[in-house]
Structures are given as C-alpha cells and as structure tokens.
Design a protein around this motif. Structure first.
Motif, PDB file in Angstrom:
ATOM      1  N   VAL A 187       8.310  -3.515   7.014  1.00 19.24           N
ATOM      2  CA  VAL A 187       7.263  -2.832   6.254  1.00 19.24           C
ATOM      3  C   VAL A 187       7.807  -2.201   4.977  1.00 19.24           C
ATOM      4  O   VAL A 187       7.193  -1.308   4.402  1.00 19.24           O
ATOM      5  CB  VAL A 187       6.575  -1.748   7.113  1.00 19.24           C
ATOM      6  N   ASN A 207       2.943   0.739   5.261  1.00 17.86           N
ATOM      7  CA  ASN A 207       3.122  -0.545   5.937  1.00 17.86           C
ATOM      8  C   ASN A 207       2.929  -1.653   4.914  1.00 17.86           C
ATOM      9  O   ASN A 207       1.842  -2.200   4.756  1.00 17.86           O
ATOM     10  CB  ASN A 207       2.121  -0.700   7.088  1.00 17.86           C
ATOM     11  N   GLN A 209       2.790  -5.107   3.114  1.00 17.09           N
ATOM     12  CA  GLN A 209       2.489  -6.465   3.557  1.00 17.09           C
ATOM     13  C   GLN A 209       3.037  -7.516   2.603  1.00 17.09           C
ATOM     14  O   GLN A 209       3.656  -8.478   3.025  1.00 17.09           O
ATOM     15  CB  GLN A 209       0.969  -6.641   3.706  1.00 17.09           C
ATOM     16  N   TYR A 223      -0.782  -3.200   1.036  1.00 13.29           N
ATOM     17  CA  TYR A 223      -0.216  -2.430   2.138  1.00 13.29           C
ATOM     18  C   TYR A 223      -1.320  -1.722   2.922  1.00 13.29           C
ATOM     19  O   TYR A 223      -2.461  -1.619   2.467  1.00 13.29           O
ATOM     20  CB  TYR A 223       0.780  -1.392   1.606  1.00 13.29           C
TER      21      TYR A 223
END
Length: 457
Positions: A187, A207, A209, A223
């Motif tokens: 992440v 997090n 992506q 994210y």
C-alpha cells in the motif's frame, strides 16, 4: 415506494420514432496468439509488447495428464498484423507435500522502458508450513530490461532490505524521467535507483492502489482513505504529500483509466464515464458499451493510446482478442428497445449484443440502475421505481434481484404466457411446470427464470 399503474390503457399510444444512438465507438478486433490468456499489453514507442500465459499439457511418468504453464513475450507493431515470439519462460511451481513447502517463479507484468524497450518483472517465492507455530513466506523481485528482439540488456533485483516489513508484493511500476523507478508494493510507493535500492518511501496514502505519471510531470495517485473512500489526488513525491482531488461516488471496482494528458475515466456496467481530474465531477459518458456492441463483462486491461481505447476480450479463452475502440463519427438511428436492470450477467449481455448486431432497425439500449451505498446496500431499485412513476416504463425489465409481484400488481408487466401461446417456436411444454409456477401471479405468467441449480449432498 408506491408505484402508479402504467398499464397500456393509461398511456397514450404513438408511433415509435427512431432515436440517435449516443456514445458509440467502432470496435475492431485483432486475434491474439492462439491459446494465450492473462494478457498484458504495453505500448513502447513503435513496438507493442504482449505478455501472455499459455497452458501446457504434459504426461507424467505414469501417463497421467499434468498441466503447467509458460509465459511468452510477443512483439508487434500498431497494426497488429503479425506477432513474433521473442521470449518464453516456463513458470515454476514446485509443491512438496512431504516437506510442506512450495517454491516458484513467474513473470508478473511488463512495462515500458522507453526507446522501444521494455522491462519484465519476475517474482520468486518460498513457502514453508511444516511448523504450525511458524509459517514462513519469503519472496523476491527481479527486473529484466529487454529489447524488441528479446535480448536481455540488463537485470537487477529490487532490494527492500532497508525498508521495514517482512515481504512485499509489487503491483505496479512507473519509470521516472530521471531513469529511476517508482515501485508500488503493498500500500506504499518506493523510489528506487537503477541498482534497485530504495531511495525514498512514499507512504502518505492510506492504501495506495496505483500511480500514473502525466505528460506534465504530475504524479496522480488512486487510493483508499482511512474510511475506505475511493480517492484520486496529486502525489508530491518529493515531500511525501497528497493533495486530494475528490472521492469517486460510484462503486469501488476496476482501477480508473488515467491518460497521459490528464483525462480520467471510470468503468461501470454500461458505460465508460469521464470525470474531471481535479474535482471528480462527472463530465459525461464516453463509451456506451452496448451501443458499441461490446460486452462490458469481458472488458479487461483497458489502455488509452493515440485517441483509441484498447482492451482484452477474453470471452473465448482459446481465442483471445484485442479490441481497438475509436469514436464513431456517423449518426446512427434505430428504433430503441429500452431494457432496465439491476446488473446483467454475462449470458444476457451476450444475447443483447447478438440481437443488436443482427438487427438492421432496432437496438436494445440497456439502463443499469445498479447503485450501492457505503454499507454495500443496493439502492438502485428506488431510481428504477421513480422512473416508472414518471411514466418512463422500460420495454423489458430484467427481474433478477427484483420482486416481480410488485410490478405485476401495478399492471406494467406483460403476460409472457400469452406471448408463448402465440409463438410457433416455443411452448409451455419446453419449461418445467414449477418454473412456470414460480413466475405466475393471478393466473398470468410474468417472469421466466433463465436458469437454476440443484445442490446435492
């Protein structure tokens, strides 16, 4: 929600008129190398690299069928007229039940290195579960730079030893203008030098992506925030800060398409929709999949290049196709048959496209009311009901997930049984009696299920 009756007797009948189809793209199909799947396509200047897996059937020492796979790298030009296989790598996966271990190595992805060259990302792993108290998992990553003829120009390992963590899963890599690499693992993002050493950890996103580097030098991050909202923003790598543009209001699903010139697209079940990058406000529909005879269930790995969208169609695993989609400049007018649904399965979508391709004057236009709230509750039914209240009754309703008795009580559904009785090709005898009973209300057949399954012990 209460519904008003919209029976034919209450609606003013008028002659149908042809309507202009909106957001139509022309689709050209290219057959990719036979028996390949899991394909990635990377445009590298004049060369197009295709990374694909193939299933291999072999015999073991006892004559039993044993399946394995290899990964092949093909090159072609932008006409996709022919393919040259330049590299082949047999995927390794050694499973040892006696020792409770497994080891393996495979090619994960391919990405552009500029100058008609590409980079391959390899993953190697070791797993040991012999001790229930101490599960062991180790993995490593290697990058190979290759030329268009398959020559390996250089190779180096990604070194995460200076970063806190036991192991890392690399999901994406973006080359930086200075030759360094922006590596997304788990992440977070890591700036790595040409020796594979981590120079900077970029962990401002909760997090992360994916990241995209635009032509103007900006880095765009996709994210999830700490409340699991799907966000887009500009990532300042130097200061490890994110300027949040906004939150995507639709479902979390496929990653958005971000073009080098800063256009932002999200995929849904019926359309490809463009949003303003800096505000995430909807700009409008770019592609209507069904108007363009494309089954969105088979659309994968969409790439935008030179004014066209490219996608992999894996509806037939033995004959994978590349779709090139370009805007249609012609005005197309058809008699429209409106179909409302809360999601469509693969088979019904295929039948719609088959009908549309074979019809000269008519076209089924799909209106998908699928919508979920943050808790995952389906809230699209209310929007469909509101349209019906307004008198906008669709010609066909896909009742999957809906209560047909509610709509039948408002007299907006046709008696399918009467249509079957007038048809020369189908009969009530073609269906199981309890299937017909399931869709019958007050002696009329309003719903036909397309399939069912039986579970046994």
């Amino acid at each position: 929600t209460a519904l008003v009756s919209c029976s034919p007797g209450e609606k003013k009948e008028k002659e149908p008129e042809k309507q202009r189809l909106e957001n139509v793209y022309l689709t050209k199909e290219f057959k990719l190398p036979k028996d390949t799947y899991g394909i990635n396509i990377e445009f590298c200047d004049d060369v197009v690299y295709i990374l694909a897996r193939r299933e291999i059937l072999e015999k073991d020492e006892f004559g039993n069928d044993v399946y394995s796979s290899d990964t092949a790298v093909f090159t072609t030009d932008r006409t996709f007229s022919s393919f040259e296989e330049i590299l082949t790598f047999k995927n390794e996966n050694d499973w040892n039940d006696e020792e409770s271990t497994s080891t393996g190595k495979s090619v994960q992805t391919i990405f552009s290195a500029g100058n008609n060259e590409a980079m391959l990302l390899y993953n190697k792993w070791y797993e040991n579960w012999s001790d229930p108290e101490e599960y062991i998992y180790e993995n490593s990553w290697t990058i190979e730079k290759i030329s268009a003829d398959g020559t390996v120009l250089s190779s180096f390992d990604l070194d995460f030893s200076d970063v806190e963590g036991e192991h890392f899963y690399v999901s994406n890599i973006e080359p930086l203008p200075d030759g360094k690499l922006l590596v997304i693992a788990d992440v977070a993002a890591y700036v790595m030098n040409t020796d594979g050493k981590v120079e900077k950890v970029c962990d401002a996103a909760e997090n992360l992506q994916t990241l995209e580097i635009l032509d103007d030098g900006r880095t765009i991050a996709v994210y999830y925030d700490n409340e699991w909202n799907f966000c887009v923003g500009e990532y300042d790598l130097r200061n490890n800060e994110i300027k949040k543009f906004g939150t995507y209001p639709g479902m979390r699903g496929d990653m958005p398409i971000i073009t080098p010139d800063g256009r932002l697209f999200f995929i849904d079940a019926v359309e490809l929709v463009e949003y303003e990058l800096e505000t995430l406000k909807e700009k409008g529909v770019e592609i209507n999949w069904f108007n363009s005879d494309v089954n969105p269930n088979y659309v994968h790995n969409i790439v935008y290049e030179d004014g066209a969208f490219y996608s992999i169609d894996q509806s037939d695993w033995k004959n994978v196709k590349l779709l090139k989609m370009t805007p249609c400049d012609d005005v197309i007018e058809k008699y429209v048959i409106d179909l409302a649904c809360i999601g469509l399965d693969y088979e019904i979508a295929d039948k719609i496209i088959e009908f549309n391709r074979g019809e000269k004057d008519h076209r089924i236009v799909v209106h998908d009311y699928s919508e979920w709230d943050k808790e995952g509750k389906q809230i699209g039914v209310e929007a469909l009901d509101n349209e019906i209240i307004k008198g906008n009754v669709p010609d066909i309703i896909n009742l999957s997930g809906l209560d047909f008795k509610k709509y039948a009580s408002k007299k907006i559904l046709t008696d399918i049984g009467a249509l079957i009785d007038k048809d020369d090709d189908i009969s009530r005898d073609d269906f199981l009696e309890n299937v017909l009973e399931f869709g019958t209300e007050n002696g009329k057949l309003y719903s036909l299920i397309t399939g069912f399954s039986v579970s046994t012990v």
